[in-house]
Structure formats: C-alpha cells, structure tokens
Design an enzyme around this catalytic site. Sequence first.
Site, short mmCIF file in Angstrom:
data_model
loop_
_atom_site.label_atom_id
_atom_site.label_comp_id
_atom_site.label_asym_id
_atom_site.label_seq_id
_atom_site.Cartn_x
_atom_site.Cartn_y
_atom_site.Cartn_z
N LYS A 1 0.80 -1.22 0.00
CA LYS A 1 0.00 0.00 0.00
C LYS A 1 0.85 1.29 0.00
CE LYS A 1 -4.05 -2.05 -0.05
NZ LYS A 1 -4.01 -3.44 0.35
C1 PLP Z 1 -5.24 -4.28 1.13
C2 PLP Z 1 -6.71 -4.17 1.14
C3 PLP Z 1 -7.47 -4.47 2.29
C4 PLP Z 1 -6.92 -5.17 3.49
O1 PLP Z 1 -5.79 -4.63 4.03
P1 PLP Z 1 -4.71 -5.56 4.76
O2 PLP Z 1 -3.89 -4.53 5.50
O3 PLP Z 1 -3.93 -6.26 3.71
O4 PLP Z 1 -5.42 -6.46 5.68
C5 PLP Z 1 -8.82 -4.20 2.27
N1 PLP Z 1 -9.43 -3.70 1.17
C6 PLP Z 1 -8.74 -3.44 0.05
C7 PLP Z 1 -9.46 -2.85 -1.12
C8 PLP Z 1 -7.37 -3.68 -0.01
O5 PLP Z 1 -6.70 -3.46 -1.15
#
Ligand code: PLP
Length: 388
Positions: A188
């Site tokens: 992210k």
């Molecule tokens: C990455 C992601 C999540 C979950 O996040 P994590 O930190 O990996 O648990 C939820 N929704 C979307 C759209 C994502 O891309």
Amino acid sequence: MPGFEAIGDEEKMSVLSIFDEGNGVLFRHGFDSLRGSSHKVREFETMFSRTLGIPDALAVSSGSAALRVALAALQIGPGDEVITQSFTFVATVEAIVEAGATPVIVEVDHTLNMDPLDLREKISSRTKAIIPVHMLGTPADLESIMAIASEFSLPIIEDTAWGCGGSLRGKPLGTFGDFGCFSFDFAKTITTGEGGMVIARESERLSRAKAWHDHGHENNPLVPRWEDTRSSSGFNFRMSELQGAVGLAQIAKLHEIVSRQRYVHASLVEEIAPIKGVCLRKEPEGSRATHDALIFSVPSPLQAKLIRQLLVERSIGTTKILPEAISWHFAGSWDHIDMLRRSHPRLESAFPKSREILARSVSLPISILDDGSSHKAISGIVQEVLQD
Ligand SMILES: *Cc1c(COP(=O)(O)O)cnc(C)c1O
C-alpha cells in the site's frame, strides 16, 4: 504500491529509538516508568490525524482489521446485509463475513468503483451499511453513493485501503463516510509491514471502535488497566509499537510518495492516452487519485491479455491485478466463501457488467523509482496490439 520503495534510514532509526529511548516497550499501553516518553502508536495516530486534518484516529493491526472493527462499532452482525462492490480485494468481503453479516455485491461502472445505479437496486430492508472502495487509489463516486445512503439512512464505511493521500473536491478520502478504513500492508501507499487505521466522523463511534479492537477495554484513566471498565465485547486488533515506529517514518513521506506517483502516472498517461483504442479509467469530477496504478481499457479481452503477455515476455514491465489477477480482486471468483455463495447462488455468472469491463482493462503499476526510460517501450506494445 510504493511505500516499501521509500523505506530507508528513517524507518530504521524510528524502530531503534524504541530500544534506545523507550527501553524496548513494544505495547501501546502502560509501562509508563519503563518507556519514558516513547509512544510510537499513539504518535502515529496523532500524525495521521494531523495529515488528514481530523481530530483522532485508531491504529489497528491490518486494513482487514480496520474494516472488521468499523463493522463492530456499527454493531453489525448476523441477519444484517452489508453492500460492497465486485472489484475489490477479498478482505472487504471477508470482514463482512467475519462480522457474521451477509455480503451483497454491487457492480462497478467505468470508474471501476461502485456503480450507484446498481447500489440502489441492491438495497433491502436488511441492509445495514455500504462499503464503497477507492480501488487502486481512484475515488469512488461518493457524491452519488452518499446521496443514496442518506436517502435510506445507511452508514458508509469507506474502504480507503488504497486511497491514503487521495482526495475528492479537496477533502481527503476516508473522511467522507461514517468510517474510513486504511491499510498499511506491504503493497500500500504507506506501509508498516502489516497495519491499518480507522477513522470515524463521530468521536463516540471511534471510542466504540477503540474499545472493540482492545477486548472491550475502555482504557478508563480513573482505574488501572486490569480493573478497566467495559461496555462491549471485543477482540485483539491492536497495532504494536514496532509497526507504529515504521508508520511514523512513513506518514512523513506520504506527500512525497503520492506526488511522485502522480508525476509518473501523468507522464505515462501522456504516452498511452493518445493511442487509438485506449480508454482511460473514468474518475469522478474533482478527483485527486493517489495513482497507484494506471488503468485503461482496450476494445477486447484478448488485446488486454496480449498486452500483458508482451510486457512480461519482453521484460519491460508487468501488469497489476488486471487483466490477469482478478481471482483475488473480483467477487465473482470467490466460490471458496460459503456466505458469498449463499447470498449469490450463481456466483460464476454474477456481475456481468463488471466482468465485461474488467476483462478488457489493463492496469500498469506505478513505481516511484520509475525514471520514465521504459515508457516508450510500454506504449509501443500497446500500439502494436491495438493496431491489428
Ligand atoms: C489491502 C486491502 C485491504 C486489506 O488490508 P490488509 O492490511 O492487507 O489487511 C482491504 N481492502 C482493500 C481494497 C485492499 O486493497
């Protein structure tokens, strides 16, 4: 995805300072005499809030946890329906299922986010919340979605996992809904390895989220933690001081990361947009996307696949999620989730509109280390495929 590309000495020094100055206290609460003034998670929450211009935020162990905590704070559970969109990461639906609620899936339109027209169709008397997703950093059409939500008095949880640093009409993504949920996993915009953040428009709801993510602890300042007051059950979704320390270094880089992504995205758009047959992903008016990826559609699914194949074969680049990896990012593929199969019995042929758009879409990852040297070769491949 470039938070990890920006990791450097700042993150390292920040983690070391837990040991140098805070005696290695890795828990966010207590140990006051041992830790001195070392409060990494708390400081990260403060810096995050300041960056978004909001009063408060709650750090949690992941983006998935952030969604789960928001649903808990809204007291959503068995018998309730929660609406989200077909193109998202599996975690959005998992959080709904973990809450015991029923996921109801809406098509995406050419923004590749929630289609407001289909949203209206899917609302029932059991609907208890709507989770629009700012997929890959492009704002959802919140104006239309929020108008429908308020017509039916439904709360909105923004899945802002990809949208950290993005805005719509000058207002940060995540601050529109009743809750905003962020992810700091390793793919992210900013990362803590694993981590997330919950924000809420009403402080009372954020307090409920804080308690629920910490076994129901209200962290009442009048009593020691082992005699703490409680008014709900909960679970453990706390962030550790190690993650908080990395987050503190990363949040300071958010602006730089997003600016760089936008710059790289813009120069790649200049190369690709003029090619006949290329149609850029639509963005709602007033969008300031984070531009984690450059997404465009081409006339046929075969062409989308061919573009991907040539990028990989010639080692020029790769695609991200589209067209190849919709398996983890498209609800129609998730027949391993019982609850989803139950709410959508013909899952394998569900969401035809989304399927049609996604299969023709190509998503190019944006790297902040990109010096532009491969852009001509990338556009050459797109051109080659589309002129046939
Ligand atoms: C990455 C992601 C999540 C979950 O996040 P994590 O930190 O990996 O648990 C939820 N929704 C979307 C759209 C994502 O891309």
